[in-house]
Scaffold this motif. Structure first.
Motif, mmCIF file in Angstrom:
data_model
loop_
_atom_site.group_PDB
_atom_site.id
_atom_site.type_symbol
_atom_site.label_atom_id
_atom_site.label_comp_id
_atom_site.label_asym_id
_atom_site.label_seq_id
_atom_site.Cartn_x
_atom_site.Cartn_y
_atom_site.Cartn_z
ATOM 1 N N LEU A 178 -2.853 -11.421 -0.087
ATOM 2 C CA LEU A 178 -3.025 -10.456 -1.173
ATOM 3 C C LEU A 178 -4.512 -10.439 -1.533
ATOM 4 C CD1 LEU A 178 -1.664 -8.480 -3.054
ATOM 5 C CD2 LEU A 178 -1.043 -10.371 -4.551
ATOM 6 N N ASP A 179 -5.155 -9.310 -1.238
ATOM 7 C CA ASP A 179 -6.615 -9.162 -1.317
ATOM 8 C C ASP A 179 -7.049 -8.767 -2.728
ATOM 9 O OD1 ASP A 179 -9.205 -9.048 -0.376
ATOM 10 O OD2 ASP A 179 -8.829 -7.439 1.063
ATOM 11 N N ASP A 180 -8.296 -9.073 -3.063
ATOM 12 C CA ASP A 180 -8.905 -8.633 -4.332
ATOM 13 C C ASP A 180 -8.046 -9.026 -5.526
ATOM 14 O OD1 ASP A 180 -10.660 -7.412 -2.604
ATOM 15 O OD2 ASP A 180 -10.033 -5.370 -3.050
ATOM 16 N N PHE A 181 -7.406 -10.194 -5.454
ATOM 17 C CA PHE A 181 -6.447 -10.530 -6.507
ATOM 18 C C PHE A 181 -7.127 -10.575 -7.872
ATOM 19 C CE2 PHE A 181 -3.828 -13.299 -9.159
ATOM 20 C CZ PHE A 181 -2.644 -12.599 -9.078
ATOM 21 N N ALA A 237 -11.223 -18.048 -1.983
ATOM 22 C CA ALA A 237 -12.128 -17.407 -2.936
ATOM 23 C C ALA A 237 -13.124 -16.553 -2.165
ATOM 24 C CB ALA A 237 -12.860 -18.456 -3.760
ATOM 25 N N GLU A 238 -13.269 -15.301 -2.590
ATOM 26 C CA GLU A 238 -14.161 -14.356 -1.900
ATOM 27 C C GLU A 238 -15.547 -14.354 -2.532
ATOM 28 O OE1 GLU A 238 -11.869 -10.555 -0.520
ATOM 29 O OE2 GLU A 238 -12.008 -10.559 -2.695
ATOM 30 N N GLY A 239 -16.539 -14.063 -1.710
ATOM 31 C CA GLY A 239 -17.887 -13.805 -2.246
ATOM 32 C C GLY A 239 -18.608 -15.041 -2.747
HETATM 33 CA CA CA Z 1 -11.356 -8.647 -0.953
#
Ligand code: CA
Ligand code: C2E
Ligand code: CA
Ligand code: CA
Length: 281
Positions: A178-181, A237-239
Motif C-alpha cells: 500500500l503506497d503513499d500511506f 519508509a519512503e524518501g
Molecule cells: Ca510512494
C-alpha cells in the motif's frame, strides 16, 4: 476597471489554454511513446535499516519524449490515467520489469524482489490478474518476486474489480504494497490494510522524522508502525534522505526504507553494478 477585467479574462484564458495545450501535447506524445521506445524503467533500492542489506527495489517509469525531454511521471501518469493510455503503458511496465528480472537471472545474479506501480484503472481491467500470472509463469519467475504498489485510491470502489484482482494475485503469492500511506483516503485505507503485505509510509511523514521537537510526527509514525506490525505487515519508509531520518525511523520500529540516502532511481545497468550480487551456487 473594464480594461483591467478584460486583461484578467485574457490572462485566465491564456493560462487555461496553456494547461489544455500541455495536456493535449502529453497525450499525443504518449500515444507514440511505447512504439517509439521512449519509455524506460529506473530502479531504486529498498534497504533493511538494521544491516543496510538490499530487500528489493522499485521500478519507476521514465519517459524521454521525441524531442529528447525527460517528462516527470507526476506530469504524464495522471494524463495517461485520464485518457486510458495507462493500460498499454502499464502493460509495458510489467513486461519490462519481468524481462529485466529474467535478464538478471540469466546473468547469474541474485534476482531481487521488484515492485511496480499499478494504477487502480489497470487493476480493474478484465483479465488483469490472470494475464500478469501468465506473464510470470511464461518466464519461470516465482510470483513472490513481484510486488505491486497500489495507492489508497483503490479503496474508493470497495466492491470493484480492482480489489478482486488484488485478492486473486495475493492468493497466488504476488506481494502487495500500500503506497503513499497516510496521504489519501486514510479512513478507508485503515479498514483495508490487512489486504496488503507491506505498508509504504509516505515521505511527507519521513521528512520531519528527525526534526527536533516533532513529538506529533513521531507519534503518528509510531502508530503507523504499530498498526502494520499488528497486522504482520512489513513497513517501508519512503524518501529517506538523511542519516538522522533513518536513525529516527529505526528507533520508531521501522525496519526498512528507500530514498536518496541509499540511492536514487537509476538505470538497470547502474543498479546491477551497485546493488546486485552473484547468485549463490
Ligand atoms: Ca510512494
Ligand atoms: P511513488 O510511487 O511514490 O514513487 C516514489 C517517488 O519518490 C519517485 O518519484 C522517486 O524518484 C521519488 N523519491 C525516491 N526517493 C526519494 C527521496 O529520498 N527524496 C525525494 N524527494 N524523492 C524520492 P518519480 O520517479 O518521479 O515518480 C513519481 C510518481 O509517479 C510515483 O510516486 C508514482 O506514483 C508514479 N509512477 C512512477 N512510475 C510509475 C509506473 O510505472 N506506473 C504508475 N501507475 N505510476 C508510476
Ligand atoms: Ca511507489
Ligand atoms: Ca507518490
Amino acid at each position: 476597471a473594464k480594461h483591467a477585467g478584460g486583461n484578467l479574462a485574457r490572462f485566465y484564458t491564456h493560462a487555461m489554454n496553456d494547461a489544455v495545450r500541455e495536456r493535449v501535447n502529453i497525450e499525443a506524445g504518449l500515444r507514440q511513446a511505447v512504439a517509439r521506445g521512449e519509455l524506460a524503467l529506473h530502479f531504486q533500492p529498498k534497504m533493511r535499516l538494521g544491516d543496510s542489506s538490499l530487500m528489493g527495489c522499485e521500478a519507476l517509469l521514465r519517459w524521454r519524449d521525441a524531442e529528447g525531454r525527460q517528462i516527470p511521471p507526476d506530469r504524464f501518469i495522471p494524463v495517461a490515467e485520464s485518457c486510458g493510455l495507462i493500460v498499454p503503458i502499464g502493460q509495458w511496465v510489467a513486461d519490462a520489469a519481468l524481462d529485466q528480472m529474467l535478464a538478471w537471472r540469466s546473468a547469474g545474479l541474485k534476482v531481487p524482489r521488484v515492485a511496480i506501480n499499478v494504477s487502480a484503472i489497470q487493476l480493474a481491467q478484465p483479465g488483469f490478474a490472470p494475464l500478469l500470472l501468465d506473464a510470470l509463469a511464461r518466464r519461470g519467475l516465482p510470483n513472490s518476486l513481484l510486488e505491486l504498489e497500489v495507492t489508497e485510491s483503490v479503496f474508493l470502489h470497495p466492491e470493484g474489480a480492482a480489489l478482486e484482482a488484488l485478492r486473486m494475485l495475493r492468493s497466488r503469492g504476488v506481494r502487495l504494497a500500500l503506497d503513499d500511506f497516510g496521504t489519501g483516503y486514510s479512513s478507508l485505507a485503515y479498514l483495508g490494510v490487512q489486504a496488503f503485505d507491506t505498508l509504504k509510509i509516505d515521505r511527507s511523514f519521513v521528512a520531519t522524522a528527525d526534526a527536533p521537537g516533532q513529538a506529533r510526527s513521531a507519534a503518528i509514525l509510531r502508530a503507523m508502525v504499530a498498526m502494520a506490525t499488528a497486522f504482520g505487515m512489513d513497513v517501508v519508509a519512503e524518501g529517506i534522505e538523511r542519516d538522522a531520518q533513518r536513525d529516527a525511523l529505526w528507533r520508531l520500529g521501522c525496519e526498512s526504507g528507500q530514498g536518496y540516502l541509499f540511492g536514487a532511481p537509476m538505470p538497470a545497468a547502474d543498479f546491477e553494478a551497485r546493488c546486485l550480487s552473484a547468485r549463490p551456487p
